[in-house]
Enzyme design. Sequence first.
Site, PDB file in Angstrom:
ATOM      1  N   SER A 142       0.858  -1.200   0.000  1.00  0.00           N
ATOM      2  CA  SER A 142       0.000   0.000   0.000  1.00  0.00           C
ATOM      3  C   SER A 142       0.884   1.236   0.000  1.00  0.00           C
ATOM      4  O   SER A 142       2.073   1.156   0.356  1.00  0.00           O
ATOM      5  CB  SER A 142      -0.838  -0.020   1.287  1.00  0.00           C
ATOM      6  OG  SER A 142      -1.511   1.203   1.479  1.00  0.00           O
ATOM      7  N   TYR A 155      -1.829  -0.672  10.654  1.00  0.00           N
ATOM      8  CA  TYR A 155      -1.979  -1.015   9.231  1.00  0.00           C
ATOM      9  C   TYR A 155      -0.668  -0.709   8.497  1.00  0.00           C
ATOM     10  O   TYR A 155      -0.165  -1.540   7.734  1.00  0.00           O
ATOM     11  CB  TYR A 155      -3.134  -0.221   8.625  1.00  0.00           C
ATOM     12  CG  TYR A 155      -3.403  -0.537   7.168  1.00  0.00           C
ATOM     13  CD1 TYR A 155      -3.901  -1.777   6.778  1.00  0.00           C
ATOM     14  CD2 TYR A 155      -3.156   0.406   6.164  1.00  0.00           C
ATOM     15  CE1 TYR A 155      -4.149  -2.074   5.439  1.00  0.00           C
ATOM     16  CE2 TYR A 155      -3.415   0.129   4.822  1.00  0.00           C
ATOM     17  CZ  TYR A 155      -3.911  -1.119   4.474  1.00  0.00           C
ATOM     18  OH  TYR A 155      -4.159  -1.411   3.148  1.00  0.00           O
TER      19      TYR A 155
END
Length: 245
Positions: A142, A155
């Site tokens: 990501s 995350y």
Amino acid sequence: MSVTPEPAARRVAVITGASSGIGEATARALASAGLSVVLLARRADRIQALAGQLDDSAFAIQADVTDPDSLSAAATRVESEMGGADVLVNNAGIMLLAPFNPAQHADHRRMIETNLLGAMNATEVFLDQLRAKRGDLVNLSSVAGRTARPGNAVYAATKWGMNGWSESLRQELHPDVRVMVIEPGAVATELTDHITHPETKQAAEQMYEQMAITAGDIAEIIAFAVTRPRRVTINEILIRPTAQP
Ligand code: NDP
């Protein structure tokens, strides 16, 4: 005497988290590119329905990336029924954003178990097949694997972990296995649906509504990367919506 060459065997791509979003779109894109696709996820009804929409070689296997036994069973089937995996897309993931707080302890563990350890679990069981077939390992990281900001600490930790692990694997596995890291920005999928912290969920949904690109945008790029000639490896791709700062 002329010899008619055997048609090249179709490459087999295993995609984790193929029941929605980027995984589903990637399955469609890889099937369109001529690969046989094996769809893994927990929601069996979703992946069976998707397999039914793709060509005859597509099949669905219910598997949870946090359950190594379910992944081993999947790998055994892929080996025996399809001759092994040429591509593994480690896509399954969750993004339970929130300010770092002990109240989110369970969310923290789930993200690490799914995003990071889940990808390792899947890679462990398919690694011999990828090596034998000189295959491709595609890891969904990501933008959060390259930057961090308040509210995404754990995350981001899973995705930074994914990047470090992938770079080490790239060096260990080359030239047998091409290792590729895909780093999307905001993509409209079910990812934000699972956020448990109400204010963060609302802010994330607003941000996604304003700028998110489509799962198909990412899938096209994955399909492009794994269909490059063997001499070429695209190791890392960072893709943001044009509107994302
Ligand atoms: P979705 O929520 O639409 O898809 C997530 C997929 O992961 C689902 O198919 C889900 O299937 C699967 N999954 C979750 N937990 C497990 C598990 N324990 N075992 C097996 N499968 C699991 O989100 P996205 O498509 O957006 O997410 C895909 C990947 O892309 C993730 O790794 C995410 O971090 C990454 N990403 C997404 C971005 C975005 O903005 N959307 C941006 C950057 C990266 P099921 O519930 O059926 O098991």
